[in-house]
Write an enzyme that holds these catalytic residues in place. Structure first.
Site, PDB file in Angstrom:
ATOM      1  N   LYS A  10       0.823  -1.218   0.000  1.00  0.00           N
ATOM      2  CA  LYS A  10       0.000   0.000   0.000  1.00  0.00           C
ATOM      3  C   LYS A  10       0.862   1.276   0.000  1.00  0.00           C
ATOM      4  CE  LYS A  10      -4.016  -2.268   1.986  1.00  0.00           C
ATOM      5  NZ  LYS A  10      -5.121  -2.175   2.972  1.00  0.00           N
ATOM      6  N   TYR A  50     -12.227  -1.692  -4.611  1.00  0.00           N
ATOM      7  CA  TYR A  50     -12.818  -1.977  -3.291  1.00  0.00           C
ATOM      8  C   TYR A  50     -14.344  -1.897  -3.304  1.00  0.00           C
ATOM      9  CZ  TYR A  50      -8.316  -2.163  -0.821  1.00  0.00           C
ATOM     10  OH  TYR A  50      -7.075  -2.532  -0.358  1.00  0.00           O
ATOM     11  N   ASN A 113      -2.462  -0.468   6.730  1.00  0.00           N
ATOM     12  CA  ASN A 113      -1.972  -1.741   7.273  1.00  0.00           C
ATOM     13  C   ASN A 113      -0.978  -2.431   6.341  1.00  0.00           C
ATOM     14  OD1 ASN A 113      -3.818  -2.448   5.331  1.00  0.00           O
ATOM     15  ND2 ASN A 113      -5.071  -3.764   6.629  1.00  0.00           N
ATOM     16  N   HIS A 116      -2.325  -5.541   1.152  1.00  0.00           N
ATOM     17  CA  HIS A 116      -3.616  -6.171   0.879  1.00  0.00           C
ATOM     18  C   HIS A 116      -3.339  -7.534   0.270  1.00  0.00           C
ATOM     19  CE1 HIS A 116      -7.631  -6.959  -0.751  1.00  0.00           C
ATOM     20  NE2 HIS A 116      -7.003  -7.332  -1.853  1.00  0.00           N
ATOM     21  N   GLU A 127      -9.208  -9.987  -8.715  1.00  0.00           N
ATOM     22  CA  GLU A 127      -8.208  -8.957  -8.403  1.00  0.00           C
ATOM     23  C   GLU A 127      -6.983  -9.053  -9.318  1.00  0.00           C
ATOM     24  OE1 GLU A 127      -9.404  -8.230  -3.730  1.00  0.00           O
ATOM     25  OE2 GLU A 127      -7.500  -9.227  -4.189  1.00  0.00           O
TER      26      GLU A 127
HETATM   27  P1  CMP Z   1      -7.570  -4.716   2.935  1.00  0.00           P
HETATM   28  O1  CMP Z   1      -7.055  -6.088   3.146  1.00  0.00           O
HETATM   29  O2  CMP Z   1      -6.973  -3.924   1.831  1.00  0.00           O
HETATM   30  O3  CMP Z   1      -9.154  -4.771   2.706  1.00  0.00           O
HETATM   31  C1  CMP Z   1     -10.003  -3.686   3.004  1.00  0.00           C
HETATM   32  C2  CMP Z   1      -9.295  -2.569   3.677  1.00  0.00           C
HETATM   33  O4  CMP Z   1     -10.102  -1.622   4.323  1.00  0.00           O
HETATM   34  C3  CMP Z   1      -8.420  -3.113   4.797  1.00  0.00           C
HETATM   35  O5  CMP Z   1      -7.358  -3.867   4.273  1.00  0.00           O
HETATM   36  C4  CMP Z   1      -8.035  -1.835   5.504  1.00  0.00           C
HETATM   37  O6  CMP Z   1      -6.958  -1.160   4.858  1.00  0.00           O
HETATM   38  C5  CMP Z   1      -9.288  -0.973   5.302  1.00  0.00           C
HETATM   39  N1  CMP Z   1     -10.031  -0.766   6.548  1.00  0.00           N
HETATM   40  C6  CMP Z   1     -10.172   0.399   7.183  1.00  0.00           C
HETATM   41  N2  CMP Z   1     -10.918   0.276   8.270  1.00  0.00           N
HETATM   42  C7  CMP Z   1     -11.274  -1.010   8.349  1.00  0.00           C
HETATM   43  C8  CMP Z   1     -12.057  -1.754   9.275  1.00  0.00           C
HETATM   44  N3  CMP Z   1     -12.629  -1.199  10.342  1.00  0.00           N
HETATM   45  N4  CMP Z   1     -12.210  -3.075   9.037  1.00  0.00           N
HETATM   46  C9  CMP Z   1     -11.646  -3.666   7.941  1.00  0.00           C
HETATM   47  N5  CMP Z   1     -10.904  -2.995   7.028  1.00  0.00           N
HETATM   48  C10 CMP Z   1     -10.722  -1.680   7.235  1.00  0.00           C
END
Ligand code: CMP
Length: 140
Positions: A10, A50, A113, A116, A127
């Protein structure tokens, strides 16, 4: 079973110079990088990627963040690649991620985080197609 999964490093992790360390984790675990490129998502592309989260409260912030700078997208291939990648990444919330996982080491919060990864075979197929044409994927 040999599988393919999509990984994204990311924007904040790319900006902090973590591409090499994160890719090393995948290769050390026996996953092969069979496609990789830097990409910059427009807001509209991030929204499309998304789409499944459109109704979630974090959708707007997430898509703004994911279009804020370059990302590194790759296709990882190997035995049980989807679940193996999820194990290496750790829990979505870095505060809950197991020691030694990417998100525990480098995730900043539940949104930023670091990585992904596809969550299942159908998502992985969608994807991977989102980012790569078949002739850009090199199994070996
Ligand atoms: P990702 O695995 O990319 O899939 C969805 C993304 O939404 C997740 O990682 C986070 O970066 C983002 N996100 C932000 N807030 C939340 C939340 N409360 N729960 C889950 N995903 C979240």
């Amino acid at each position: 079973m040999t599988e393919r999964t999509l990984s994204i490093i990311k924007p904040d992790a790319v900006a902090r110079g973590l591409i090499g360390e994160i890719l090393r984790k995948f290769e050390s675990a026996g996953l092969k990088i069979v496609a990789a490129k830097l990409a910059s998502l427009s807001r509209e592309q991030a929204q499309a990627f998304y789409e499944v989260h459109r109704e979630r409260p974090f959708y707007s912030s997430l898509t703004e963040y994911m279009s804020s700078g370059p990302i590194l997208v790759s296709v990882l291939e190997g035995g049980d690649a989807i679940s193996k990648n999820r194990e290496i990444m750790g829990a979505t919330d870095p505060a809950k991620a197991a020691p030694g996982t990417i998100r525990q080491q480098w995730g900043q919060d539940v949104e930023k985080n670091a990585v992904h990864g596809s969550d299942g075979p159908e998502t992985a197929a969608r994807e991977i197609t989102f980012f790569f044409r078949p002739n850009e994927i090199h199994s070996r």
